[in-house]
Design an enzyme around this catalytic site. Structure first.
Site, short mmCIF file in Angstrom:
data_model
loop_
_atom_site.label_atom_id
_atom_site.label_comp_id
_atom_site.label_asym_id
_atom_site.label_seq_id
_atom_site.Cartn_x
_atom_site.Cartn_y
_atom_site.Cartn_z
N LEU A 16 54.66 -22.02 53.27
CA LEU A 16 53.95 -23.25 52.94
C LEU A 16 54.36 -24.38 53.87
CD1 LEU A 16 52.12 -25.03 51.27
CD2 LEU A 16 53.94 -25.20 49.54
N TYR A 17 55.65 -24.52 54.09
CA TYR A 17 56.15 -25.57 54.98
C TYR A 17 55.59 -25.40 56.39
CZ TYR A 17 59.51 -28.50 57.49
OH TYR A 17 60.10 -29.46 58.30
N THR A 18 55.68 -24.20 56.90
CA THR A 18 55.23 -23.95 58.27
C THR A 18 53.73 -24.14 58.41
OG1 THR A 18 57.05 -22.38 58.62
CG2 THR A 18 55.16 -22.21 60.10
N SER B 13 51.75 -26.05 56.66
CA SER B 13 51.38 -27.46 56.55
C SER B 13 51.76 -28.24 57.81
CB SER B 13 52.03 -28.10 55.32
OG SER B 13 53.44 -28.09 55.41
#
Length: 248
Positions: A156-158, A160
């Protein structure tokens, strides 16, 4: 004369960590700086940072604004211009770090992360553009994970943060005729209160770098300042990875 004398910058998420280092570094080069913060626990840090910048002879304002709320982002830009008189540099730094297996990500977490990492920078650019002059700068802070996912549980972090790359390239083409540059800085493992050098797994992270070292927030800020200053006038549409060689 300092490189950014007479300029005004807005840094989102500027009360601590990389953001605070960017605020200090921009001010050191002569800029007046506005920055946002979101948490009530960050208010004292924000006030202290304003006092520090003002003691060094520059103007500073701290704006309470949740980057997940578009109206707050737009209002922060408006307050910057109203109180500091102009806007030359926009730094999209505000971020959160969701960590965990992709199957555990809730719809609510997905929406908030995308709001902070994707919608907020886009909204900030929209609000800033009527004020940015020729020679203006838009700089976003991403992550080296968008080049190479070196660990698990960061989908999710990557995802976004990867959106910043597309935004940067497209805006560089769109805004180039107006003399505005657009770039992303992708930090690697940086020593902050959320990522301490003596925390769990820190030694493994350290040895994953080619230089055997964590970065400091000031290392990231130095690249942001370079892009914001005269040396960055012909750098646009690119991502600069500052990661001590993790992705080498």
């Amino acid at each position: 004369m300092s490189a950014l004398q007479g300029k005004v910058a807005l840094v989102t998420g500027g009360s601590r960590g990389i953001g605070a280092a960017i605020v200090r570094s921009l001010a050191r080069e002569g800029a007046d700086v506005a920055f946002t913060y979101v948490s009530a626990t960050s208010e004292e840090k924000a006030k202290a940072l304003v006092a520090e910048v003002e003691a060094a002879g520059r103007r500073a304002i701290a704006v309470a604004a949740d980057s997940a709320v578009p109206e707050a982002v737009t209002a922060a830009v408006g307050r910057t211009v109203a109180e500091l008189g102009r806007l030359d540099v926009l730094v999209n730094n505000a971020g959160i770090f969701p960590y965990g297996p992709v199957e555990d990500v809730s719809a609510e977490e997905l929406d908030r992360v995308l709001a902070v990492h994707v919608k907020a920078p886009f909204t900030a650019v929209q609000a800033a553009l009527p004020h940015l002059p020729e020679g203006g700068r838009i700089i976003s802070v991403g992550t080296n994970f968008t080049d190479r996912a070196t660990m698990t549980n960061i989908a999710l972090y990557t995802m976004s943060k990867a959106a910043l790359g597309g935004l940067t390239r497209a805006l560089a083409r769109e805004l180039g005729p107006r003399g505005i540059t657009v770039n992303t800085v992708n930090p690697g493992p940086t020593a902050t209160d959320m990522n301490p050098v003596d925390g769990e797994g820190a030694e493994e992270v350290r040895t994953s770098t080619a230089l055997g070292s964590f970065l400091t927030p000031e290392d990231i800020a130095a690249t942001v300042v370079h892009l914001a200053g005269p040396g960055g006038r012909l750098i646009t549409g690119t991502a600069i990875t500052v990661d001590a060689g993790v992705n080498a």
